[in-house]
Motif scaffolding. Structure first.
Motif, PDB file in Angstrom:
ATOM      1  N   VAL A 179      78.153  53.442  12.072  1.00 24.03           N
ATOM      2  CA  VAL A 179      78.637  54.549  12.073  1.00 24.03           C
ATOM      3  C   VAL A 179      77.689  55.460  12.880  1.00 24.03           C
ATOM      4  O   VAL A 179      77.920  55.861  13.824  1.00 24.03           O
ATOM      5  CB  VAL A 179      79.056  55.423  10.789  1.00 24.03           C
ATOM      6  N   ASP A 180      76.353  55.846  12.279  1.00 22.52           N
ATOM      7  CA  ASP A 180      75.596  56.476  13.081  1.00 22.52           C
ATOM      8  C   ASP A 180      75.754  57.927  13.954  1.00 22.52           C
ATOM      9  O   ASP A 180      75.699  58.312  14.257  1.00 22.52           O
ATOM     10  CB  ASP A 180      75.003  55.772  14.598  1.00 22.52           C
ATOM     11  N   SER A 181      75.747  58.597  12.569  1.00 22.62           N
ATOM     12  CA  SER A 181      76.422  60.223  12.915  1.00 22.62           C
ATOM     13  C   SER A 181      75.972  61.107  11.532  1.00 22.62           C
ATOM     14  O   SER A 181      75.516  60.647  10.044  1.00 22.62           O
ATOM     15  CB  SER A 181      77.942  59.975  12.713  1.00 22.62           C
ATOM     16  N   ARG A 182      75.423  62.054  12.010  1.00 22.59           N
ATOM     17  CA  ARG A 182      75.228  63.269  11.019  1.00 22.59           C
ATOM     18  C   ARG A 182      75.597  63.251   9.330  1.00 22.59           C
ATOM     19  O   ARG A 182      74.872  63.175   8.434  1.00 22.59           O
ATOM     20  CB  ARG A 182      74.738  64.183  10.971  1.00 22.59           C
ATOM     21  N   THR A 183      77.198  62.856   9.709  1.00 24.51           N
ATOM     22  CA  THR A 183      78.166  63.018   8.711  1.00 24.51           C
ATOM     23  C   THR A 183      77.321  61.855   7.552  1.00 24.51           C
ATOM     24  O   THR A 183      77.456  61.594   5.798  1.00 24.51           O
ATOM     25  CB  THR A 183      79.588  63.212   8.823  1.00 24.51           C
TER      26      THR A 183
END
Length: 436
Positions: A179-183
């Motif tokens: 996903v590679d997101s901060r969330t």
């Protein structure tokens, strides 16, 4: 310290007859510890898989600054083990462990709020100190809740569960990486923090023989006897005055360099010094994990006596030395052959690993007897933590750029440490520290 009676083992007739149930340990206490361990290690695997990328990409830390922070945290972990073990002897292993595990969880959650490099370094040191301190206290707790002749086999079973949990957690963490997101990264870290807090609650509910809110009378009296008698005065750490135990700890720490060999030395060797495909790095971890899961419990058989445990360490050192030589031979060979050679070497390393772990665990308990398990496990864990801290630098310096000679030198060091366990145990026998 009070240990659980042998009667805690559940009769085989109580176990379900399904095929899956055969994987469950027959002792109900070990099964409870296994559930706790699985929860804890799934969370750890989840966090480990995303931690470095989160710190570098979203907290903006450079590789150098992150490396310094982790080194400082590792040193704090080494220093925390001994006082944590002593605290377990004074106030009981369960309440100290609950406090340290909860602190680790809160500190892990704090990574999502940290702002600034000094705060990050301080938090990393706090988390490492609580985590390594809890490891020492957890080993002392095993001595309290498991019969003396079941401790090493119980720890082996829990280590298998640890590997399974880390694999599961890493697999889930791969989703966050994709996903590679901060969330996604924040969710993974908070899930790890929540697992620590849940583990603290489960440890609080764990039954410890002789515990009723304060340390048992037997444990308190034993602690006083050790401190005022054999330890040479109140407040003195008996493990730090036990020569054979300190030697065994040092030798076990040298054998623990094998973990840096697998996690740092082998990947660097594959990528920089061989023509093996880079996917071989993943293959080495799979081979090691599968073999440890398959053979760790079996490797503990026969290590109930100190001399046998020392022989297991000796065999471990020799097999690890052979592993080093085999891995070193991958240099200069064709790609496919290099990959096969490295995987064979790592298979040997896994065999040496399970033997070495079984032997050193047994000696860490046998040389302590029933005296102040917190103090002894604290010192032993400090040695292991020191090896984990300096191991990457030692191994990478030895093997990268020195080729087969470097691998041979590392192998000689591991073999020497394993073979020296025998004389150390004989020294302990002469001093009456272990039974003949």
């Amino acid at each position: 310290m009070t240990t659980a009676p042998a009667a805690t083992a559940a009769p085989s007739s109580d176990l379900p007859a399904s095929g899956a149930s055969r994987l469950l340990h027959p002792d109900p206490t070990v099964r409870r510890l296994a559930r706790i361990t699985l929860l804890n290690t799934v969370g750890s695997g989840l966090s480990l898989s995303v931690g470095v990328l989160f710190f570098t990409r979203f907290l903006g830390l450079s590789a150098g600054r992150l490396g310094f922070a982790l080194t400082a945290a590792g040193l704090c972990g080494v220093l925390a083990s001994v006082p944590a073990g002593r605290a377990a002897d004074r106030w009981g292993s369960r309440p100290v462990l609950v406090a340290l595990v909860a602190l680790t969880g809160l500190g892990t959650a704090g990574y999502t709020l940290v702002d600034g490099y000094p705060a990050f370094v301080a938090l990393a040191c706090l988390v490492a100190a609580a985590d390594r301190g809890s490891a020492a206290v957890r080993n002392a707790l095993y001595a309290e809740v498991l019969p003396a002749d079941k401790r090493v086999a119980g720890r082996a079973y829990l280590r298998v569960v640890t590997n399974v949990g880390l694999c599961l957690g890493t697999g889930v963490g791969a989703i966050a990486l994709q996903v590679d997101s901060r969330t996604g990264y924040l969710t993974a870290i908070l899930a790890d923090a929540a697992s620590y807090l849940a583990v603290a609650v489960l440890f609080q509910r764990l039954r410890v023989p002789g515990w009723s809110g304060v340390a048992s009378a037997e444990a308190v009296e034993a602690s006083k006897t050790v401190e005022n008698g054999a330890a040479g005065g109140r407040g003195r750490n008996p493990a730090l005055r036990d020569g054979p135990f300190l030697v065994v700890t040092a030798l076990g720490s040298v054998l623990a360099l094998q973990f840096a060999m697998l996690e740092v030395g082998v990947p660097l060797w594959i990528v920089q010094q061989t023509d093996a495909p880079r996917i071989t790095v993943a293959g080495t971890l799979i081979v090691n994990t599968v073999l440890v899961i398959a053979f760790q419990v079996r490797a503990t058989r026969g290590t109930e006596h100190p001399a046998a445990a020392a022989r297991a360490c000796g065999r471990s050192g020799l097999i690890l030395a052979a592993s080093c030589l085999v891995i070193g031979l991958a240099h200069g060979t064709p790609a496919a052959l290099a990959a096969v050679v490295v995987l064979v070497g790592v298979a040997l390393q896994a065999v040496g690993e399970v033997l070495g772990q079984a032997g050193t665990w047994a000696l860490s308990y046998d040389l302590a007897g029933e005296r102040s398990h917190g103090a002894y496990q604290g010192v032993f864990n400090a040695g292991m933590s020191a090896a984990l801290m300096i191991g990457p630098a030692v191994v990478s310096t030895a093997v990268i750029g020195h080729g087969l000679v470097g691998w041979a030198a590392l192998g000689a060091l591991l073999a020497g440490a394993g073979l020296a366990m025998g004389p150390a145990v004989r020294w302990a026998r002469r001093r009456g520290a272990v039974p003949v």
